[in-house]
Design a protein around this motif. Structure first.
Motif, short mmCIF file in Angstrom:
data_model
loop_
_atom_site.label_atom_id
_atom_site.label_comp_id
_atom_site.label_asym_id
_atom_site.label_seq_id
_atom_site.Cartn_x
_atom_site.Cartn_y
_atom_site.Cartn_z
N ASP A 77 0.76 -1.23 -0.24
CA ASP A 77 0.07 0.01 0.08
C ASP A 77 0.82 1.35 -0.14
OD1 ASP A 77 -1.97 1.76 -0.09
OD2 ASP A 77 -2.75 1.14 2.11
N VAL A 78 1.52 1.41 -0.91
CA VAL A 78 2.55 2.48 -1.13
C VAL A 78 2.19 3.72 -1.03
CG1 VAL A 78 4.50 0.87 -2.21
CG2 VAL A 78 2.89 2.36 -3.69
N GLY A 79 0.84 3.92 -1.68
CA GLY A 79 -0.04 5.11 -1.51
C GLY A 79 -0.06 5.74 -0.10
N ALA A 80 -0.44 4.87 0.67
CA ALA A 80 -0.53 5.29 2.29
C ALA A 80 0.71 5.04 3.11
CB ALA A 80 -1.65 4.15 2.77
N PHE A 81 1.72 4.07 2.66
CA PHE A 81 2.94 3.90 3.38
C PHE A 81 4.03 3.73 2.68
CE2 PHE A 81 -0.90 1.74 5.30
CZ PHE A 81 -0.94 2.36 6.34
N PRO A 82 4.51 5.05 2.31
CA PRO A 82 5.52 5.12 1.06
C PRO A 82 7.05 4.35 1.51
CG PRO A 82 5.35 7.24 2.23
CD PRO A 82 4.08 6.27 2.69
N ARG A 83 7.15 4.09 3.12
CA ARG A 83 8.56 3.83 3.31
C ARG A 83 8.40 2.48 4.13
NH1 ARG A 83 12.12 9.31 4.54
NH2 ARG A 83 12.65 9.62 2.46
N VAL A 84 9.46 1.69 3.93
CA VAL A 84 9.82 0.70 4.97
C VAL A 84 11.26 1.29 5.53
CG1 VAL A 84 10.68 -1.41 5.23
CG2 VAL A 84 8.85 -1.16 3.40
N ILE A 85 10.90 1.05 7.11
CA ILE A 85 12.06 1.77 7.86
C ILE A 85 12.56 0.80 8.73
CG2 ILE A 85 12.47 3.62 9.85
CD1 ILE A 85 10.07 5.16 8.29
N PHE A 86 13.93 0.94 9.23
CA PHE A 86 14.53 0.01 10.20
C PHE A 86 15.51 0.94 10.94
CE2 PHE A 86 18.40 -2.24 11.84
CZ PHE A 86 17.66 -3.29 12.41
#
Length: 182
Positions: free
Chosen positions: A76-85
């Motif tokens: 759901d990249v429109g709502a959650f554009p990043r994966v973060i660590f």
């Protein structure tokens, strides 16, 4: 005490993943846009790391599959554009081997993960730039992050496996040194 800041050299790094497809095969993918920093005083056991990945940059070499993975069924990249660590602690695991424990956020869910990490070395390249290199891997259950879409197969099993294997090969270059008061 001096704190060194290192940034990921994206031209000499990769962030990839694999997942089972139709029970018997594996699909390989990668992310093509990301940034990250490592902060250290020279002691890797006290280092801190952060990586931000543009979820829309995922690439499995099949555009229709990539579009589906970017959709609300998965990232759901429109709502959650990043994966973060964000790392929380580093534990020794042998010569040049570590376990980097940190928080991984995918969509709106954060889970603690442990990454088996190998320090590959420190060099100065022909242009005078200092570099560190690492290899890291972990596995996560995609359902823990709300990535639950699937299809049952007529022959048994499901279309998409639950376990995602993540692998990083990273070079970082020295960006800055800041003196901290003791």
């Amino acid at each position: 005490m001096a704190i060194e800041t290192w940034r990921i050299d994206t031209q000499h790094s990769s962030i990839g993943f694999t997942v089972r497809h139709m029970v018997v095969a594996r699909v390989h993918g990668r992310f093509t846009r990301y940034e990250g920093r490592l902060f250290t005083n020279g002691d890797l056991l006290k280092a801190q790391a952060e990586v931000k990945i543009e979820a829309a940059s995922l690439d499995t070499q099949v555009e229709a599959r990539d579009q589906h993975l970017r959709s609300p069924d998965f990232f759901d990249v429109g709502a959650f554009p990043r994966v973060i660590f964000h790392s929380k602690r580093v534990q020794a695991a042998g010569k040049d081997r570590y376990v980097v424990v940190g928080d991984l956020t995918i969509k709106d869910t954060t889970r603690e993960v442990a990454m088996e990490t190998e320090f590959l070395g420190r060099v100065t390249d022909p242009y005078g730039t200092e570099r560190l290199a690492f290899s890291a891997r972990t596995s996560v259950d995609r359902k823990d992050f709300g990535l639950t879409w699937n299809k049952a197969l007529e022959t048994g099993g499901v279309l998409v496996g639950e376990r995602i294997d993540i692998e990083l090969d990273v070079q970082v270059v020295k960006a800055a040194v800041v003196e901290k008061a003791a």
